[in-house]
Design a protein around this motif. Structure first.
Motif, mmCIF file in Angstrom:
data_model
loop_
_atom_site.group_PDB
_atom_site.id
_atom_site.type_symbol
_atom_site.label_atom_id
_atom_site.label_comp_id
_atom_site.label_asym_id
_atom_site.label_seq_id
_atom_site.Cartn_x
_atom_site.Cartn_y
_atom_site.Cartn_z
ATOM 1 N N THR A 87 0.679 -1.172 0.064
ATOM 2 C CA THR A 87 0.005 0.141 0.066
ATOM 3 C C THR A 87 0.735 1.266 -0.133
ATOM 4 O O THR A 87 2.142 1.268 0.627
ATOM 5 C CB THR A 87 -1.061 0.144 1.149
ATOM 6 O OG1 THR A 87 0.062 0.122 2.385
ATOM 7 C CG2 THR A 87 -1.742 -0.991 1.292
ATOM 8 N N ALA A 89 0.902 3.657 1.885
ATOM 9 C CA ALA A 89 0.791 4.001 3.139
ATOM 10 C C ALA A 89 2.186 3.132 3.692
ATOM 11 O O ALA A 89 3.012 3.622 4.555
ATOM 12 C CB ALA A 89 -0.138 3.958 4.330
ATOM 13 N N LEU A 90 2.382 1.795 3.248
ATOM 14 C CA LEU A 90 3.499 1.016 3.813
ATOM 15 C C LEU A 90 4.760 1.539 3.170
ATOM 16 O O LEU A 90 5.821 1.490 3.834
ATOM 17 C CB LEU A 90 3.293 -0.321 3.453
ATOM 18 C CG LEU A 90 4.431 -1.312 3.784
ATOM 19 C CD1 LEU A 90 4.586 -1.212 5.470
ATOM 20 C CD2 LEU A 90 3.930 -2.696 3.456
ATOM 21 N N GLU A 92 5.631 4.607 2.363
ATOM 22 C CA GLU A 92 6.077 5.954 3.124
ATOM 23 C C GLU A 92 6.373 5.632 4.272
ATOM 24 O O GLU A 92 7.520 6.126 4.847
ATOM 25 C CB GLU A 92 4.698 6.879 3.160
ATOM 26 C CG GLU A 92 5.129 8.079 3.560
ATOM 27 C CD GLU A 92 6.182 8.799 2.912
ATOM 28 O OE1 GLU A 92 7.007 9.388 3.760
ATOM 29 O OE2 GLU A 92 6.395 8.989 1.906
ATOM 30 N N GLU A 93 5.982 4.691 5.133
ATOM 31 C CA GLU A 93 6.419 4.241 6.222
ATOM 32 C C GLU A 93 7.857 3.518 6.379
ATOM 33 O O GLU A 93 8.710 3.875 7.107
ATOM 34 C CB GLU A 93 5.515 3.213 7.036
ATOM 35 C CG GLU A 93 5.654 2.805 8.569
ATOM 36 C CD GLU A 93 4.474 1.784 9.023
ATOM 37 O OE1 GLU A 93 4.740 1.817 10.260
ATOM 38 O OE2 GLU A 93 3.767 1.238 8.200
ATOM 39 N N GLU A 162 2.518 -0.141 10.536
ATOM 40 C CA GLU A 162 1.248 0.413 10.508
ATOM 41 C C GLU A 162 0.558 -0.125 9.049
ATOM 42 O O GLU A 162 -0.390 -0.264 8.913
ATOM 43 C CB GLU A 162 1.176 1.536 10.698
ATOM 44 C CG GLU A 162 1.205 2.138 12.127
ATOM 45 C CD GLU A 162 0.155 1.660 13.065
ATOM 46 O OE1 GLU A 162 -1.044 1.273 12.850
ATOM 47 O OE2 GLU A 162 0.801 1.059 14.233
ATOM 48 N N GLY A 163 1.537 0.108 7.888
ATOM 49 C CA GLY A 163 0.930 -0.211 6.482
ATOM 50 C C GLY A 163 0.911 -1.592 6.232
ATOM 51 O O GLY A 163 1.306 -2.317 6.921
ATOM 52 N N ASP A 164 0.112 -1.853 5.227
ATOM 53 C CA ASP A 164 -0.400 -3.210 4.885
ATOM 54 C C ASP A 164 0.250 -3.645 3.659
ATOM 55 O O ASP A 164 0.671 -2.810 2.801
ATOM 56 C CB ASP A 164 -1.789 -3.235 4.825
ATOM 57 C CG ASP A 164 -2.597 -3.215 5.952
ATOM 58 O OD1 ASP A 164 -1.883 -2.823 7.177
ATOM 59 O OD2 ASP A 164 -3.924 -3.038 5.894
#
Length: 290
Positions: A87, A89-90, A92-93, A162-164
């Motif tokens: 994802t 988000a992952l 970026e994390e 936190e990311g998936d």
């Protein structure tokens, strides 16, 4: 920053999604191919991946071979299946957190989201599923199982991100069922080992509670009937019905049909072994008339 290893065979429909999701990462991507006849290798090379070739053995054997062949020049490594993608988000994390993680941490686990027919399967106990997929270079191996193999780190702490990761097969239901028929044959070997009291592989804490429940509860339940009980737990008690029509198909196939097929193959294997044992012993002595 990160070395990513992907095992492939005829994955042109899935691999392109996996590689596109890695944009924005400073990643060194290695594809280990086992005889693709489609555009898998072409796609990998077109995205700047390194490509190795090796005939398929088992997932664990293939992956551990890759770990021995690749000279990772990054502090972190990652396992990604060809039908998975990160994802945003992952991504970026990983960009922000990896450089800041202390040396006492050697493993990072992420949540896997399963998508079926384009729908996120949120219920039925399928989310979140935590998997250790990122490790400090040189600290991990893939445990030697026929199915449900995990990455195991040999030291240090494990953190959760936190990311998936999204798991989604783009090759259709026909491929899904054929793949799971093959999975069933492989899982029979692991179940026979567990039922015969064979040792596990790797720390139980890293394998997770699902592994424990499977090896200590499910395996001891009545064969064939346990597939129905497992489906009932997933679809009714854990509210898999909330996943709509897609969930109805997915949970029936994955929780009941697949588990029933595993048990049927298990029974068939034991019948075959019994027949072979009887043939090796041969007929008993013949009483001849005096």
């Amino acid at each position: 920053m990160l070395t990513i290893i992907i095992l492939t065979r005829d994955e042109e429909q899935n691999l392109v999604h996996a590689l596109r999701s890695l944009r924005g990462l400073d990643a060194d991507v290695w594809v280990v191919d086992s005889g693709s006849t489609d555009r898998t290798v072409e796609i990998a090379l077109g995205h700047g991946c390194h490509v190795l070739h090796r005939e398929w053995t088992t997932y664990a054997g293939q992956f551990n071979w890759a770990l021995g062949q690749i000279e990772a020049r990054t502090p972190w490594c990652m396992r990604l299946d060809a039908d998975e993608r990160l994802t945003p988000a992952l991504v970026e994390e990983l960009r922000s957190r990896l450089p800041e993680i202390g040396p006492d941490v050697t493993g990072l686990q992420v949540r896997r989201r399963v998508h079926f027919w384009g729908r996120w399967i949120r219920h039925g106990g399928f989310y979140p599923t935590w998997l250790l997929r990122i490790w400090r270079t040189g600290t991990a191996r893939c445990e030697g199982r026929w199915m449900d193999e995990h990455m195991i780190v040999d030291r240090g702490r494990i953190l959760s991100l936190e990311g998936d990761i999204i798991d989604e097969n783009h090759k259709g239901l026909g491929f899904w069922t054929i793949k799971h028929e093959g999975y069933a044959s492989r899982e029979v070997r692991d179940l026979l080992r567990v039922e015969q009291g064979g040792p596990g592989d790797g720390p139980a804490a890293q394998a997770g509670r699902r592994r424990w429940a499977k090896e200590h509860v499910y395996v001891r339940s009545p064969r064939l009937w346990r597939a129905g009980a497992y489906w009932f737990m997933r679809y009714i008690l854990q509210r898999g019905f909330l996943d709509g029509r897609e969930g109805l198909v997915f949970h029936f196939l994955q929780a009941f049909w697949y588990r029933f097929l595993v048990d049927a193959k298990l029974i068939e294997e034991e019948r075959r072994s019994s027949s072979q044992d009887a043939a090796e012993v041969g007929p008993g002595p013949v009483n001849r008339p005096g």
